[in-house]
Design an enzyme around this catalytic site. Structure first.
Site, PDB file in Angstrom:
ATOM      1  N   ARG A 133       0.822  -1.220   0.000  1.00 41.91           N
ATOM      2  CA  ARG A 133       0.000   0.000   0.000  1.00 41.91           C
ATOM      3  C   ARG A 133       0.855   1.268   0.000  1.00 41.91           C
ATOM      4  O   ARG A 133       0.328   2.367  -0.199  1.00 41.91           O
ATOM      5  CB  ARG A 133      -0.931  -0.007   1.212  1.00 41.91           C
ATOM      6  CG  ARG A 133      -0.242  -0.020   2.554  1.00 41.91           C
ATOM      7  CD  ARG A 133      -1.238  -0.105   3.699  1.00 41.91           C
ATOM      8  NE  ARG A 133      -0.601  -0.162   4.999  1.00 41.91           N
ATOM      9  CZ  ARG A 133      -0.167  -1.271   5.584  1.00 41.91           C
ATOM     10  NH1 ARG A 133      -0.296  -2.433   4.939  1.00 41.91           N
ATOM     11  NH2 ARG A 133       0.398  -1.249   6.778  1.00 41.91           N
ATOM     12  N   TYR A 134       2.152   1.117   0.253  1.00 39.75           N
ATOM     13  CA  TYR A 134       3.024   2.284   0.331  1.00 39.75           C
ATOM     14  C   TYR A 134       3.878   2.495  -0.927  1.00 39.75           C
ATOM     15  O   TYR A 134       4.462   3.562  -1.079  1.00 39.75           O
ATOM     16  CB  TYR A 134       3.970   2.167   1.534  1.00 39.75           C
ATOM     17  CG  TYR A 134       3.261   2.140   2.862  1.00 39.75           C
ATOM     18  CD1 TYR A 134       2.390   3.163   3.226  1.00 39.75           C
ATOM     19  CD2 TYR A 134       3.467   1.095   3.753  1.00 39.75           C
ATOM     20  CE1 TYR A 134       1.739   3.135   4.449  1.00 39.75           C
ATOM     21  CE2 TYR A 134       2.816   1.055   4.982  1.00 39.75           C
ATOM     22  CZ  TYR A 134       1.951   2.079   5.327  1.00 39.75           C
ATOM     23  OH  TYR A 134       1.310   2.057   6.533  1.00 39.75           O
ATOM     24  N   ILE A 135       3.994   1.509  -1.765  1.00 38.91           N
ATOM     25  CA  ILE A 135       4.879   1.619  -2.927  1.00 38.91           C
ATOM     26  C   ILE A 135       4.059   1.603  -4.211  1.00 38.91           C
ATOM     27  O   ILE A 135       2.927   1.110  -4.245  1.00 38.91           O
ATOM     28  CB  ILE A 135       5.928   0.483  -2.945  1.00 38.91           C
ATOM     29  CG1 ILE A 135       5.263  -0.890  -2.910  1.00 38.91           C
ATOM     30  CG2 ILE A 135       6.900   0.636  -1.794  1.00 38.91           C
ATOM     31  CD1 ILE A 135       6.243  -2.049  -2.974  1.00 38.91           C
TER      32      ILE A 135
END
Length: 888
Positions: A133-135
């Site tokens: 979800r962060y990259i």
């Protein structure tokens, strides 16, 4: 379906058997072993074909292919959250989000198909990527160009039948070899190593030209690799990969590149483990890795950096061995095929895909030309005016077919209802604004494109070569080879292991070992050493070091055994039998069979060693022999000089000292050691010294003799002639060092953009010394120690003639820090060192008088004149001339 039918039949039979009172029970038994056999084969086949092994067509495993297809469907030029890509891929891949996420991170870390953003982990340190979800990610421009074309893709139904997915991607590049792959299936494994992007393109071009390709792996982590046993990537091959280790200072080593398959964390763990086991001695390890690898190893006091480097390669993950196993899926079957054959298959597949694309393009161009021609005829002939006379499509089409009959020969194919339908839907505003000239230009442009496409199809190989060259131009920058191809020497672990144990001896009982700590201490040793021991009865034995080992009672000498040690000489006097003559001998022990007992006497029973010494440098000695008094024996003592005795093999019986009974033998004088010279060669393929006559002969060495090495970067350094010595990679001159021979050098100054020449004497130091300009872009063009060097300069400009220059006449010997004299502003293509004509030697007494020095060779051949220098001697066993006389 068949399995379910069998099960239903079995259940029905079982029910019937129950109704019949169990009469058919024997016939209704299901063999579980058979069921497991079928299920296992089905599962194994599924894992091999659908999970672990890549397809030769696109070089991808199914999960990778589905990720790429999902990213292509979502492609809009912007980054997508990896979590979204994973969710989208799950409609094609039935194995959960974790497997998709891991596969996507691995693809992203290879920096070829996916353009990444965020923390995607670090292949150097082993750090994990951030949560999906962060990259973010999107397809790279390279992937969009080579990996997708719906028109040439074969489509299949997804696992639930709701979507279409590609059977394989139409990749026009040897992606499998560029990325590499590793997978473990059921009873089958696959390991294809990654190769260099640019080298694969060059090799593909060679294939198209009908030549045999030859490619070797290249790793993102750099290092150096020995591919002598690569075996084309097939089973049974082996690749040795080493870290790049250099000496930062006398007490510090630094690792700047690591072997493939390791991380700085695993590498440091292996170094610490080797230190704990006593294989190496280090103080501490520091990991300063960020974007680039930097692992500093601080050495313990009095530890040799060169020996530690070899020990790191021998005992840690600084050297790893990789076993490739080139396996692919072709036509739904696993196949073992070499990497060069894979490259041929991929190249010919690219050729086929390019041909298919050109054929599709030509077909589309023909369709465009066909309709453009129809439209032109339709409007110019004003066929649309009578449309109101026709009440239905059938009559209208009959009218149009009739009107087009005179123009059929102008068209490339027959007219279809679809063509007429398109014509009837042309807006009236387009008809009224129709430009005949513009329409003709459009048709001519289409005809030009068709001719060009036909030309490409007629010259398909040249078109494919240009395609590959274009890929290299657009995407090859920054993808140069990172792993250096080298040949590795075999490191003798006994020579580099640290002495981490203590050896003890119980002489009377005849035991030696590491565990006899209450007995006499002998020396430090390692736990892999061999031990040599001699006993009073003239026996010798070599055993592997152990906690406790029996040699024989009354041990007179014990020490670590060095194989092929020709320097250590044993001096011995022994009595032959109980009443025999006393004999003396000198011998080395170079090679033996472990645990075998050797008799150094004549073998007579009750023989005894009267005197024994071990001499590391072949020392001789004078001893006084005292005899037992006997009637008529006047001379009861006399001296014996071991220097008068030749050194022979250990099996020699020796010379007679006396036939009388010896009372005792006393050492009078310890003689000087024999200063033995060693012939040394330098093997350029492995950058190591040897005594086996491989490479360039450097000369005979003894004592404090040094080796002079000069590098392309303009440094010189003096090295010892120890065989474990490590040298820089960019050496352009290496030879025995003579202090009185000045160095003549031509170098380019990066600041002045000018070539200079200088002559200077080497200042003895153990440091690496820069003797050219420090400016960026400076480099050494030529260096030599010839007494009277003549150089031929070949210039890059063809209009400039070659020029011969005597460097002695151009400049005199000055200090090492002097800049030198300006040589030329013109760019030099080659600087060739020539052999000067015969010339009287001046001040020859200033040069070294060593037997193998250049001056000594001159005097022997022709006193007073300068002949060809010894540096012209050819390499033995496939060598080359010393670089002193080579063209640089």
């Amino acid at each position: 379906m068949e399995d379910s039918k069998k099960n239903n039949d079995s259940e029905n039979s079982a029910d019937n058997g129950a109704d019949n009172g169990g009469e058919n029970n024997d016939r209704n038994i299901i063999q579980v072993s058979g069921m497991y056999k079928d299920w296992f084969l089905d599962y194994a086949s599924y894992v091999i074909l659908e999970r672990a092994v890549p397809a030769i067509e696109d070089g991808l495993k199914p999960v990778q292919r589905r990720i790429m297809h999902s990213m292509w469907e979502k492609e809009d030029g912007r980054y997508n959250k990896v979590a979204n890509v994973i969710g989208h891929t799950m409609q094609y891949h039935p194995h959960g989000d974790a497997s998709i996420g891991d596969a996507m991170v691995q693809l992203g870390q290879k920096d070829l198909l996916i353009d990444t953003q965020g923390n995607w982990g670090n292949v150097l340190t082993g750090d994990f990527a951030a949560a999906p979800r962060y990259i973010e990610a999107r397809l790279s421009k390279f992937a969009l160009e080579v990996a997708f074309n719906p028109k040439t893709t074969v489509w299949l139904a997804s696992y639930d039948g709701r979507n279409k997915e590609p059977e394989t991607l139409p990749i026009k590049f040897p992606l499998l070899l560029a990325q590499g792959v590793e997978g473990i299936a059921v009873g089958l494994a696959c390991k294809i190593l990654p190769h260099n992007f640019n080298e694969l393109i060059d090799a593909s071009i060679q294939v198209l030209k009908g030549r045999k390709p030859d490619v070797y792996p290249d790793f993102m982590t750099g290092g150096s690799a020995d591919f002598s046993n690569y075996n084309d990537g097939l089973r049974g091959g082996r690749v040795r990969v080493r870290a790049k280790i250099s000496q930062l200072s006398k007490k510090t080593l630094v690792i700047t590149e690591i072997p493939f398959g390791t991380t700085t964390v695993s590498l440091i763990d292996s170094i610490l483990a080797a230190n704990d086991k006593g294989k190496i001695k280090i103080k501490k390890v520091e990991d300063n890795t960020s974007e680039n690898v930097e692992v500093q190893i601080h050495l313990a006091p009095d530890v040799s950096p060169d020996m530690t480097i070899d020990a790191l390669y021998a005992f840690t993950d600084c050297e790893v061995s990789i076993s490739p196993n080139a396996c692919i899926i072709e036509h739904d079957r696993p196949r073992f095929v070499g990497v060069n054959e894979m490259l041929k298959i991929s190249t010919h597949q690219t050729l086929g895909l390019l041909k298919k694309e050109l054929e599709i393009e030509l077909s589309e161009l023909k369709e465009q030309w066909h309709f453009a021609s129809l439209e032109k005829i339709f409007i110019k002939e004003e066929m649309y005016i009578d449309f109101k006379k026709h009440n239905n499509k059938e009559s209208l089409f009959e009218y149009l077919y009739e009107r087009f009959k005179p123009h059929k020969r102008k068209l490339v194919r027959e007219i279809h209802d679809e063509d007429l339908d398109r014509l009837t839907k042309i807006p009236m505003i387009r008809i009224t604004r129709f430009d005949s000239i513009k329409a003709d230009d459009q048709i001519k442009d289409l005809e030009s494109k068709m001719e060009q496409t036909k030309h490409y199809l007629a010259n398909l190989t040249e078109f494919a070569i240009d395609y590959f060259k274009n890929l290299k131009t657009k995407y090859g920058k920054g993808r140069e080879r990172k792993t250096e191809i080298r040949s590795f020497e075999n490191i003798e672990v006994r020579q580099v292991v640290v002495a981490n144990q203590k050896l003890y001896v119980n002489r009377e009982e005849g035991f030696i070992g590491l565990g006899l700590k209450k007995d006499e201490f002998v020396c430090d040793c390692s736990d892999i050493d061999d031990i040599i021991a001699f006993t009073r009865d003239g026996k010798m034995k070599v055993v592997k070091v152990a906690d406790k080992a029996f040699i024989g009672k009354d041990i007179i000498y014990v020490n670590v055994f060095r194989k092929n040690d020709e320097h250590t000489t044993y001096n011995m006097i022994y009595r032959d039998g109980k009443k025999g003559a006393s004999m003396m001998k000198r011998f080395p022990v170079t090679g033996v069979t472990r645990d075998k007992e050797y008799d150094l006497t004549k073998g007579t029973a009750e023989s005894e060693v009267l005197y024994f010494t071990a001499n590391p440098n072949g020392e001789s000695e004078i001893v006084r022999v005292h005899l037992k008094p006997l009637p008529g024996l006047r001379k009861l003592e006399f001296d014996v000089n071991f220097a008068d005795l030749a050194i022979k093999a250990r099996g020699t019986m020796g010379n007679v000292v006396t036939k009388y009974h010896v009372k005792k033998i006393v050492l009078i004088t310890k003689g000087a050691g024999v200063l033995r010279t060693e012939k040394i060669w330098f093997d350029d393929s492995v950058h190591r010294l040897n005594k086996d006559e491989y490479g360039t002969y450097l000369g005979e060495f003894s004592g404090d003799d040094k080796i002079l090495a000069i590098t392309q970067s303009g440094h010189y350094k003096l090295y010892s002639y120890d065989l474990v010595t490590h040298f820089d990679e960019d050496i352009i001159l290496i030879e025995k060092f003579y202090p009185s021979l000045p160095v003549s050098a031509i170098y380019f100054d990066g600041k002045d953009k000018t070539y200079y020449v200088k002559r200077f004497e080497i200042e003895p130091t153990d440091k690496k010394v820069l003797f050219i300009s420090e400016s960026e872009g400076s480099f050494l063009e030529l260096a030599t120690t010839q007494p009277n060097p003549v150089v031929e300069l070949v210039f890059s400009k063809k209009e400039l003639k070659a020029k011969k220059i005597n460097l002695v006449e151009l400049i005199e010997v000055k200090g090492m820090k002097a800049k030198g004299n300006k040589l030329t502003d013109n760019k030099i293509k080659e600087a060739n060192l020539l052999i000067p004509k015969e010339k009287p030697v001046e001040n020859a007494e200033e040069f070294e008088d060593a037997e193998d020095s250049p001056v000594a060779a001159i005097r022997k051949e022709k006193p007073g004149v300068l002949p060809k220098l010894p540096s012209e001697d050819k390499k033995k066993k496939g060598g080359k001339p010393s670089q002193t006389s080579m063209d640089i």
